[in-house]
Design a protein around this motif. Sequence first.
Motif, mmCIF file in Angstrom:
data_model
loop_
_atom_site.group_PDB
_atom_site.id
_atom_site.type_symbol
_atom_site.label_atom_id
_atom_site.label_comp_id
_atom_site.label_asym_id
_atom_site.label_seq_id
_atom_site.Cartn_x
_atom_site.Cartn_y
_atom_site.Cartn_z
ATOM 1 N N ALA A 197 0.820 -1.210 0.000
ATOM 2 C CA ALA A 197 0.000 0.000 0.000
ATOM 3 C C ALA A 197 0.852 1.257 0.000
ATOM 4 O O ALA A 197 0.446 2.296 -0.519
ATOM 5 C CB ALA A 197 -0.938 -0.008 1.206
ATOM 6 N N LYS A 198 2.057 1.198 0.576
ATOM 7 C CA LYS A 198 2.923 2.383 0.612
ATOM 8 C C LYS A 198 3.375 2.782 -0.786
ATOM 9 O O LYS A 198 3.611 3.958 -1.048
ATOM 10 C CB LYS A 198 4.137 2.104 1.503
ATOM 11 N N LYS A 199 3.494 1.811 -1.687
ATOM 12 C CA LYS A 199 3.970 2.118 -3.036
ATOM 13 C C LYS A 199 2.825 2.386 -4.003
ATOM 14 O O LYS A 199 2.835 3.354 -4.738
ATOM 15 C CB LYS A 199 4.826 0.953 -3.549
ATOM 16 N N THR A 200 1.837 1.500 -3.998
ATOM 17 C CA THR A 200 0.747 1.625 -4.975
ATOM 18 C C THR A 200 -0.398 2.489 -4.491
ATOM 19 O O THR A 200 -1.170 3.002 -5.287
ATOM 20 C CB THR A 200 0.181 0.237 -5.305
ATOM 21 N N GLY A 201 -0.485 2.645 -3.176
ATOM 22 C CA GLY A 201 -1.655 3.316 -2.633
ATOM 23 C C GLY A 201 -2.812 2.345 -2.487
ATOM 24 O O GLY A 201 -2.683 1.136 -2.743
ATOM 25 N N GLN A 202 -3.959 2.863 -2.071
ATOM 26 C CA GLN A 202 -5.140 2.039 -1.864
ATOM 27 C C GLN A 202 -6.331 2.675 -2.569
ATOM 28 O O GLN A 202 -6.402 3.892 -2.721
ATOM 29 C CB GLN A 202 -5.439 1.894 -0.363
ATOM 30 N N LEU A 203 -7.264 1.815 -2.974
ATOM 31 C CA LEU A 203 -8.488 2.303 -3.619
ATOM 32 C C LEU A 203 -9.671 2.099 -2.689
ATOM 33 O O LEU A 203 -9.800 1.059 -2.030
ATOM 34 C CB LEU A 203 -8.749 1.562 -4.933
ATOM 35 N N GLU A 204 -10.516 3.086 -2.641
ATOM 36 C CA GLU A 204 -11.757 2.987 -1.871
ATOM 37 C C GLU A 204 -12.928 3.063 -2.844
ATOM 38 O O GLU A 204 -13.147 4.098 -3.482
ATOM 39 C CB GLU A 204 -11.858 4.112 -0.839
ATOM 40 N N TYR A 205 -13.659 1.948 -2.959
ATOM 41 C CA TYR A 205 -14.853 1.887 -3.794
ATOM 42 C C TYR A 205 -16.055 1.980 -2.880
ATOM 43 O O TYR A 205 -16.290 1.095 -2.053
ATOM 44 C CB TYR A 205 -14.884 0.583 -4.598
ATOM 45 N N LEU A 206 -16.806 3.044 -3.021
ATOM 46 C CA LEU A 206 -17.967 3.265 -2.169
ATOM 47 C C LEU A 206 -19.193 3.341 -3.058
ATOM 48 O O LEU A 206 -19.210 4.085 -4.047
ATOM 49 C CB LEU A 206 -17.799 4.564 -1.381
ATOM 50 N N CYS A 207 -20.218 2.557 -2.721
ATOM 51 C CA CYS A 207 -21.423 2.536 -3.551
ATOM 52 C C CYS A 207 -22.660 2.553 -2.664
ATOM 53 O O CYS A 207 -22.600 2.262 -1.468
ATOM 54 C CB CYS A 207 -21.447 1.294 -4.450
ATOM 55 N N GLY A 208 -23.774 2.907 -3.274
ATOM 56 C CA GLY A 208 -25.035 2.908 -2.549
ATOM 57 C C GLY A 208 -25.493 1.490 -2.234
ATOM 58 O O GLY A 208 -25.153 0.532 -2.932
ATOM 59 N N VAL A 355 -32.218 13.462 -1.940
ATOM 60 C CA VAL A 355 -31.224 12.842 -2.815
ATOM 61 C C VAL A 355 -29.824 13.382 -2.556
ATOM 62 O O VAL A 355 -28.892 12.623 -2.234
ATOM 63 C CB VAL A 355 -31.593 13.032 -4.302
ATOM 64 N N ILE A 356 -29.655 14.682 -2.705
ATOM 65 C CA ILE A 356 -28.312 15.264 -2.751
ATOM 66 C C ILE A 356 -27.606 15.233 -1.402
ATOM 67 O O ILE A 356 -26.496 14.680 -1.290
ATOM 68 C CB ILE A 356 -28.379 16.706 -3.288
ATOM 69 N N ARG A 357 -28.190 15.809 -0.376
ATOM 70 C CA ARG A 357 -27.489 15.926 0.915
ATOM 71 C C ARG A 357 -27.139 14.562 1.521
ATOM 72 O O ARG A 357 -26.019 14.391 2.020
ATOM 73 C CB ARG A 357 -28.331 16.765 1.883
ATOM 74 N N PRO A 358 -28.062 13.576 1.521
ATOM 75 C CA PRO A 358 -27.657 12.264 2.058
ATOM 76 C C PRO A 358 -26.476 11.644 1.309
ATOM 77 O O PRO A 358 -25.585 11.061 1.925
ATOM 78 C CB PRO A 358 -28.924 11.409 1.902
ATOM 79 N N LYS A 359 -26.450 11.782 -0.013
ATOM 80 C CA LYS A 359 -25.344 11.218 -0.788
ATOM 81 C C LYS A 359 -24.061 12.019 -0.597
ATOM 82 O O LYS A 359 -22.963 11.445 -0.603
ATOM 83 C CB LYS A 359 -25.731 11.149 -2.266
ATOM 84 N N ALA A 365 -18.460 13.767 2.435
ATOM 85 C CA ALA A 365 -18.158 14.448 3.703
ATOM 86 C C ALA A 365 -17.628 13.484 4.767
ATOM 87 O O ALA A 365 -16.575 13.735 5.379
ATOM 88 C CB ALA A 365 -19.404 15.175 4.206
ATOM 89 N N ASP A 366 -18.345 12.390 5.017
ATOM 90 C CA ASP A 366 -17.920 11.455 6.064
ATOM 91 C C ASP A 366 -16.570 10.799 5.752
ATOM 92 O O ASP A 366 -15.709 10.696 6.644
ATOM 93 C CB ASP A 366 -18.996 10.387 6.281
ATOM 94 N N PRO A 367 -16.313 10.327 4.511
ATOM 95 C CA PRO A 367 -14.974 9.781 4.216
ATOM 96 C C PRO A 367 -13.867 10.822 4.359
ATOM 97 O O PRO A 367 -12.754 10.477 4.788
ATOM 98 C CB PRO A 367 -15.103 9.302 2.766
ATOM 99 N N LEU A 368 -14.135 12.076 4.011
ATOM 100 C CA LEU A 368 -13.126 13.120 4.185
ATOM 101 C C LEU A 368 -12.806 13.319 5.661
ATOM 102 O O LEU A 368 -11.637 13.502 6.044
ATOM 103 C CB LEU A 368 -13.607 14.434 3.579
ATOM 104 N N ARG A 369 -13.832 13.284 6.489
ATOM 105 C CA ARG A 369 -13.607 13.422 7.937
ATOM 106 C C ARG A 369 -12.704 12.299 8.440
ATOM 107 O O ARG A 369 -11.752 12.536 9.201
ATOM 108 C CB ARG A 369 -14.946 13.411 8.677
ATOM 109 N N LYS A 370 -12.969 11.058 8.019
ATOM 110 C CA LYS A 370 -12.148 9.931 8.464
ATOM 111 C C LYS A 370 -10.706 10.083 8.006
ATOM 112 O O LYS A 370 -9.768 9.801 8.761
ATOM 113 C CB LYS A 370 -12.741 8.626 7.930
ATOM 114 N N ALA A 371 -10.522 10.537 6.767
ATOM 115 C CA ALA A 371 -9.163 10.719 6.258
ATOM 116 C C ALA A 371 -8.416 11.794 7.034
ATOM 117 O O ALA A 371 -7.214 11.647 7.329
ATOM 118 C CB ALA A 371 -9.214 11.075 4.775
ATOM 119 N N LEU A 372 -9.097 12.861 7.388
ATOM 120 C CA LEU A 372 -8.466 13.931 8.172
ATOM 121 C C LEU A 372 -8.095 13.437 9.561
ATOM 122 O O LEU A 372 -7.013 13.756 10.085
ATOM 123 C CB LEU A 372 -9.407 15.132 8.262
#
Length: 452
Positions: A197-208, A355-359, A365-372
């Motif tokens: 993961a340090k070299k290639t990085g990681q992918l996050e696939y998030l779906c409904g 539709v918009i705000r829940p998505k 928003a929530d994944p950005l918070r976790k990353a921070l």
Amino acid sequence: MDTSLRHKDTISSKVGPIHVFAMMPREGTISPFVEENATGVEWMKLGKDNLWTDRMQSLADNCAWLGTVIETAGLYLAGAGISITTKAGEPHEVAMKMYREWTSAVGDEQWRYRTGRDIAKLNARVWHYRYDTNGTIAAIDHLSASSVRLGKYIKPKWDIQYIYHSPDWSKINSAQNKERFTPTPYPVFDQKTKGAAKKTGQLEYLCGYKDDKAYGEPWWLGCIRDAETWVKLADFTRNQVETGFSAMVILDVVGNLTAKEQVALQKNIEKTYSGSRGNAIMVVTRKQGEDKLTVTPVPRTGNAEEVIKLRDAAKLEGVQAALIPPILCGIDVKTGMDGKGLAIEQEVERFMNTVIRPKQRYFIADPLRKALELSGIKDIGKVEVLELKAFGSVLDSATQSAAYMASHRQYCWRRWPCAPALTQRHRHLALARWCSRWPSRLCWITRMTWSW
């Protein structure tokens, strides 16, 4: 569409009984087929040919209103920016600086737009977390959700540990540029940066969510048939224009002409009397005793009107199935309200809340918070996507004001058609004075619109 056996009849014959089954149609599903145990590959196929996302993009490219739906929803999902505040409600400068560094490859605006458009198209998005030598997140890049396939479930937890990326899945078996299109595995983002993961990085696939399915499916999945119908009708109309339209007038000209002379006469008449520059009056001269020129009008068929109605119906059904306010896609519908400005405001607000705000919270928003938080940022209060304002406040106020005055004169001042435009204070005073003079009409007043 598949079939099912509903009932069975038996018919006697010389060779014995014959069983007759009645085949009744049963609708299938438009949901993409996912093959989890495809042989010869390490990923789960999305669609029987593994190109379902490409077909959805082709459909959106050929269907004008579906492309508008995806683009409109994508813009609203992207919003007007990212806001990060402290627990005290103040702007979090450190967190905002880190977010801008993470998205600096394409810029904040383009990063949000690409993410929002993927969500609108496939109800899924992919982020590529890249790390520095210390294992800290150095960048969050966007990858097209159409360019990845999920790895197979692995024992003992039956979880997905790898995501495969290719710029074009239709070319993974191509001999040309094989290295470019060969799927590359990336570890799934699990908040750890050990090993590769340090070299290639990681992918996050998030779906409904939909019945624990691995791949995301558009929330407008049910309107695919409407989009396909619209495209077929568009092709039908084009073919009508190219081959199906018959002549409006047939001219019967008496003359012994050769084939070349007939072609030349046809071209001269079309050039002179048809098209946008054709003459409105045709004058034909003949010598005395010669036969008259016979003109036979040819009536049009009614196919065009039927096609237009079918296309409009398919468009309206599809837009409503996608939960987009029809007025945002250029469809003027009856709102049942007195003011169109207020109807626009309420429709957009419903669209934002359902539709918009829940998505935005779930995908961005929530994944950005976790990353921070993983990066050591503390005192994070609120992370949100700023709302996109499609209508300016001045225009919206003017629209609502005009709509109000029309309804105001219709309901409140029906007995005085020439009533002047009053301010809100004067309207309230006039209404109070009127009620005090004629108390018996108070019941009629309660039936009026009180929003003003």
